[in-house]
Design an enzyme around this catalytic site. Structure first.
Site, PDB file in Angstrom:
ATOM      1  N   PHE A 176       0.847  -1.196   0.000  1.00  0.00           N
ATOM      2  CA  PHE A 176       0.000   0.000   0.000  1.00  0.00           C
ATOM      3  C   PHE A 176       0.885   1.250   0.000  1.00  0.00           C
ATOM      4  O   PHE A 176       0.615   2.222   0.697  1.00  0.00           O
ATOM      5  CB  PHE A 176      -0.933  -0.018   1.219  1.00  0.00           C
ATOM      6  CG  PHE A 176      -1.792  -1.255   1.290  1.00  0.00           C
ATOM      7  CD1 PHE A 176      -2.908  -1.390   0.474  1.00  0.00           C
ATOM      8  CD2 PHE A 176      -1.461  -2.304   2.140  1.00  0.00           C
ATOM      9  CE1 PHE A 176      -3.694  -2.540   0.511  1.00  0.00           C
ATOM     10  CE2 PHE A 176      -2.239  -3.459   2.190  1.00  0.00           C
ATOM     11  CZ  PHE A 176      -3.355  -3.581   1.367  1.00  0.00           C
ATOM     12  N   GLU A 208       3.896   6.409  -3.980  1.00  0.00           N
ATOM     13  CA  GLU A 208       5.151   6.934  -4.524  1.00  0.00           C
ATOM     14  C   GLU A 208       5.427   8.264  -3.844  1.00  0.00           C
ATOM     15  O   GLU A 208       4.514   9.043  -3.583  1.00  0.00           O
ATOM     16  CB  GLU A 208       5.022   7.146  -6.039  1.00  0.00           C
ATOM     17  CG  GLU A 208       5.015   5.836  -6.779  1.00  0.00           C
ATOM     18  CD  GLU A 208       5.133   6.014  -8.287  1.00  0.00           C
ATOM     19  OE1 GLU A 208       5.670   7.023  -8.747  1.00  0.00           O
ATOM     20  OE2 GLU A 208       4.664   5.104  -8.993  1.00  0.00           O
ATOM     21  N   PHE A 244      -7.699  12.243   0.593  1.00  0.00           N
ATOM     22  CA  PHE A 244      -8.199  11.911  -0.745  1.00  0.00           C
ATOM     23  C   PHE A 244      -9.497  12.628  -1.100  1.00  0.00           C
ATOM     24  O   PHE A 244     -10.287  12.159  -1.902  1.00  0.00           O
ATOM     25  CB  PHE A 244      -8.308  10.390  -0.939  1.00  0.00           C
ATOM     26  CG  PHE A 244      -6.936   9.808  -1.190  1.00  0.00           C
ATOM     27  CD1 PHE A 244      -6.010   9.738  -0.173  1.00  0.00           C
ATOM     28  CD2 PHE A 244      -6.553   9.394  -2.454  1.00  0.00           C
ATOM     29  CE1 PHE A 244      -4.716   9.280  -0.402  1.00  0.00           C
ATOM     30  CE2 PHE A 244      -5.267   8.928  -2.699  1.00  0.00           C
ATOM     31  CZ  PHE A 244      -4.340   8.877  -1.665  1.00  0.00           C
ATOM     32  N   CYS A 285      -0.793   3.327 -10.759  1.00  0.00           N
ATOM     33  CA  CYS A 285      -1.660   2.428  -9.981  1.00  0.00           C
ATOM     34  C   CYS A 285      -3.156   2.661 -10.205  1.00  0.00           C
ATOM     35  O   CYS A 285      -3.827   1.802 -10.762  1.00  0.00           O
ATOM     36  CB  CYS A 285      -1.324   2.561  -8.512  1.00  0.00           C
ATOM     37  SG  CYS A 285       0.413   2.269  -8.183  1.00  0.00           S
ATOM     38  N   LYS A 345      -4.705   2.137 -13.772  1.00  0.00           N
ATOM     39  CA  LYS A 345      -4.593   0.735 -14.208  1.00  0.00           C
ATOM     40  C   LYS A 345      -5.446  -0.175 -13.325  1.00  0.00           C
ATOM     41  O   LYS A 345      -6.172  -1.044 -13.806  1.00  0.00           O
ATOM     42  CB  LYS A 345      -3.115   0.332 -14.124  1.00  0.00           C
ATOM     43  CG  LYS A 345      -2.828  -1.129 -14.376  1.00  0.00           C
ATOM     44  CD  LYS A 345      -1.326  -1.401 -14.368  1.00  0.00           C
ATOM     45  CE  LYS A 345      -0.791  -1.504 -12.971  1.00  0.00           C
ATOM     46  NZ  LYS A 345      -0.223  -2.751 -12.551  1.00  0.00           N
TER      47      LYS A 345
HETATM   48  C1  UGA Z   1      -1.547   4.613  -4.677  1.00  0.00           C
HETATM   49  C2  UGA Z   1      -2.103   4.261  -3.289  1.00  0.00           C
HETATM   50  O1  UGA Z   1      -2.301   5.450  -2.526  1.00  0.00           O
HETATM   51  C3  UGA Z   1      -1.153   3.329  -2.534  1.00  0.00           C
HETATM   52  O2  UGA Z   1      -1.744   2.939  -1.297  1.00  0.00           O
HETATM   53  C4  UGA Z   1      -0.918   2.078  -3.404  1.00  0.00           C
HETATM   54  O3  UGA Z   1      -0.010   1.185  -2.794  1.00  0.00           O
HETATM   55  C5  UGA Z   1      -0.335   2.504  -4.732  1.00  0.00           C
HETATM   56  O4  UGA Z   1      -1.274   3.400  -5.380  1.00  0.00           O
HETATM   57  C6  UGA Z   1      -0.118   1.265  -5.557  1.00  0.00           C
HETATM   58  O5  UGA Z   1      -1.086   0.584  -5.889  1.00  0.00           O
HETATM   59  O6  UGA Z   1       1.040   0.880  -5.750  1.00  0.00           O
HETATM   60  P1  UGA Z   1       0.237   6.383  -5.616  1.00  0.00           P
HETATM   61  O7  UGA Z   1      -0.344   6.075  -6.952  1.00  0.00           O
HETATM   62  O8  UGA Z   1       1.700   6.381  -5.438  1.00  0.00           O
HETATM   63  O9  UGA Z   1      -0.350   5.366  -4.494  1.00  0.00           O
HETATM   64  O10 UGA Z   1      -0.218   7.849  -5.205  1.00  0.00           O
HETATM   65  P2  UGA Z   1      -1.413   8.513  -4.400  1.00  0.00           P
HETATM   66  O11 UGA Z   1      -0.829   9.394  -3.380  1.00  0.00           O
HETATM   67  O12 UGA Z   1      -2.410   7.544  -3.953  1.00  0.00           O
HETATM   68  O13 UGA Z   1      -2.053   9.448  -5.528  1.00  0.00           O
HETATM   69  C7  UGA Z   1      -2.630   8.897  -6.702  1.00  0.00           C
HETATM   70  C8  UGA Z   1      -3.190   9.993  -7.572  1.00  0.00           C
HETATM   71  O14 UGA Z   1      -4.344  10.570  -6.988  1.00  0.00           O
HETATM   72  C9  UGA Z   1      -2.227  11.157  -7.825  1.00  0.00           C
HETATM   73  O15 UGA Z   1      -2.314  11.505  -9.183  1.00  0.00           O
HETATM   74  C10 UGA Z   1      -2.764  12.274  -6.968  1.00  0.00           C
HETATM   75  O16 UGA Z   1      -2.474  13.542  -7.468  1.00  0.00           O
HETATM   76  C11 UGA Z   1      -4.247  11.974  -6.986  1.00  0.00           C
HETATM   77  N1  UGA Z   1      -4.985  12.491  -5.822  1.00  0.00           N
HETATM   78  C12 UGA Z   1      -4.736  12.005  -4.592  1.00  0.00           C
HETATM   79  C13 UGA Z   1      -5.968  13.459  -5.999  1.00  0.00           C
HETATM   80  O17 UGA Z   1      -6.240  13.920  -7.119  1.00  0.00           O
HETATM   81  N2  UGA Z   1      -6.670  13.887  -4.902  1.00  0.00           N
HETATM   82  C14 UGA Z   1      -6.420  13.413  -3.659  1.00  0.00           C
HETATM   83  O18 UGA Z   1      -7.113  13.859  -2.718  1.00  0.00           O
HETATM   84  C15 UGA Z   1      -5.437  12.456  -3.494  1.00  0.00           C
END
Ligand code: UGA
Length: 435
Positions: free
Chosen positions: A152, A155, A252, A263, A266
């Site tokens: 979990f 990045e 979030f 992630c 996909k």
């Molecule tokens: C995500 C999950 O948060 C991790 O728990 C999981 O392990 C990982 O995928 C994975 O499957 O390997 P990650 O993709 O690194 O992690 O980044 P996040 O911080 O979750 O953000 C994902 C996207 O959502 C980003 O583009 C971010 O800008 C966007 N986001 C996030 C929003 O637009 N609004 C938010 O409130 C939060």
């Protein structure tokens, strides 16, 4: 404990480094030779805060070593983590050929007992397929367990997430496998982090269901942001008010350009596909994905509305990575935005603290695209500034200075990184999302 990690991609490398750092002896198998050479020098092929330091420390102590031999890896340890890629195929399904290939290679050389641990994100019941593969190719005397131990990690904060997990999930089918996880994660459970022992199918689902739920949460708040724009409410206040409810939580609920990365886009597609294959109509998630894609088109429409004719406009873009603290540009909103604006003839000035090199591969410098190390130089003489990734240095920018160097102080903020009142006070024409 002796551990083998197969695949030194993002997940594999962080897992290997963190497990070595908690005192295990780790062998990491990577077949791409250029990557392997970089790793052997103690350097990380990806940018992840703190990772190079942990790698160097554990290479020096002998806790981690790298090889391209899956045979050595298979013989080295009883517990083997599969961290190979599971890319999206054209149909949206996860392509599991690398999982099969790794399982087959392990089976062909394994002796004694082996616990094969799925760490890569895989569709539910992949553990059955892995078991089948092991049976098909292994010597009948070898005893296998297959378990699912999803990650979990975010990045940009992966090391922190690994060492401070909300939960560790281990889906097992035997007491022997359970005991290995209890031993391996003891340094974490001793600190009070919970280890949830489940079945492999539940563990596989926990991963996909968690990512899809978070993606859903983002699309939900983005729709509320659309409504806010129409009725004159501020999405930041709405999100804060919602977030105070413990059942909802503030995390979030950041409205903006939506999710990108390797992630969520996909995984949500793979989850929809998996549901579909099992006769479950999960159109709720389909909708979340459409909403996410529409963030980019809506943002572009806003830019066009404000700049009118895009051709020959000097546009500065702060942020190319899909999120801050990473050099990863996979499914980054900046890609679609840069593509569309260049097609319309804009002159783009791009700046990102870490993702420039990756972005240059997609969009080399030319008459229309220029890269800048200095964020203010990038904004000099610009007709508009687009904030696409909320890196700390951008969020803390000197707005007075920015205003003085732009041709027109027009800021279109895709991440609600700035305070509208402050921008107004400083005389900046400012637009953001849902405010
Ligand atoms: C995500 C999950 O948060 C991790 O728990 C999981 O392990 C990982 O995928 C994975 O499957 O390997 P990650 O993709 O690194 O992690 O980044 P996040 O911080 O979750 O953000 C994902 C996207 O959502 C980003 O583009 C971010 O800008 C966007 N986001 C996030 C929003 O637009 N609004 C938010 O409130 C939060």
């Amino acid at each position: 404990m002796k551990i083998t990690v197969i695949g030194a991609g993002y997940v594999g490398l962080v897992t290997a480094a963190c497990l070595a750092d908690t005192g295990n002896e780790v062998m990491c198998v990577e077949k791409v030779s250029s990557k392997l050479e970089t790793l052997k020098k103690g350097e990380s092929p990806i940018y992840e805060p703190g990772l190079t330091e942990v790698l160097k420390k554990n290479i020096a102590s002998g806790n981690i070593r790298f090889t391209d031999s899956i045979e050595d890896g298979a013989k080295f340890a009883e517990a083997l983590f599969l961290c190979v890629g599971t890319p999206q195929s054209d149909s949206g399904k996860a392509d599991l050929s690398q999982v099969e290939e790794a399982a087959r290679h392990i089976a062909e050389v394994a002796e004694g007992y082996k616990l094969i641990i799925e760490k890569s994100t895989v569709p539910v019941n992949t553990h059955r397929r892995v078991k089948m593969t092991l049976k098909r190719y292994a010597n009948p005397n070898v005893v296998f367990d297959v378990a699912s131990n999803p990650e979990f990690l975010r990045e940009g904060s992966a090391l922190y997430d690994f060492t401070n997990p909300d939960r560790i999930v281990a889906g097992v089918e035997s007491e022997r496998a359970k005991a290995i996880f209890e031993e391996l994660y003891k340094p974490f459970t001793e600190k009070g982090f919970p280890l949830l022992i489940t079945t492999p199918a539940a563990a596989e689902l926990i991963k996909h269901a968690s990512n899809s739920f978070l993606a859903l949460k983002i699309s939900y708040i983005n729709m509320v942001a659309d409504l806010c724009e129409k009725v004159g409410a501020d999405i930041e206040l709405v999100a804060e008010g919602m977030g105070h409810d413990k059942r909802i939580g503030r995390a979030f609920l950041n409205a903006g350009l939506g999710y990108g990365g390797s992630c969520f886009p996909k995984d949500i597609k793979a989850f929809i596909n998996m549901a579909d294959e099992n006769g479950v109509d999960f159109s709720l998630l389909q909708e979340a994905d459409y909403i996410n894609a529409s963030r980019r088109t809506k943002y572009l429409a806003k830019i066009e509305d404000l700049l009118w004719i895009i051709k020959d406009k000097k546009i500065c873009i702060w942020g190319l990575a899909f999120k801050p603290n990473t050099d990863d540009i996979r499914e980054a909103p900046a890609i679609d935005i840069v593509r569309e604006l260049t097609e319309q003839g804009a002159e783009l000035r791009l700046c990102d603290p870490k993702a420039e090199e990756n972005f240059r591969r997609l969009f080399p410098e030319n008459g229309q695209i220029k890269y800048y190390d200095d964020m203010y130089k990038a904004a000099e003489g610009a007709d508009a500034l687009l904030l696409i990734t909320e890196w700390k240095e951008f969020v803390e920018a000197d707005i007075k200075k920015l205003k003085s160097i732009m041709t027109l102080p027009l800021v279109i903020d895709g991440r609600n990184a700035f305070k509208p009142e402050k921008m107004k006070e400083l005389g900046v024409e400012y637009y953001s999302i849902g405010r």
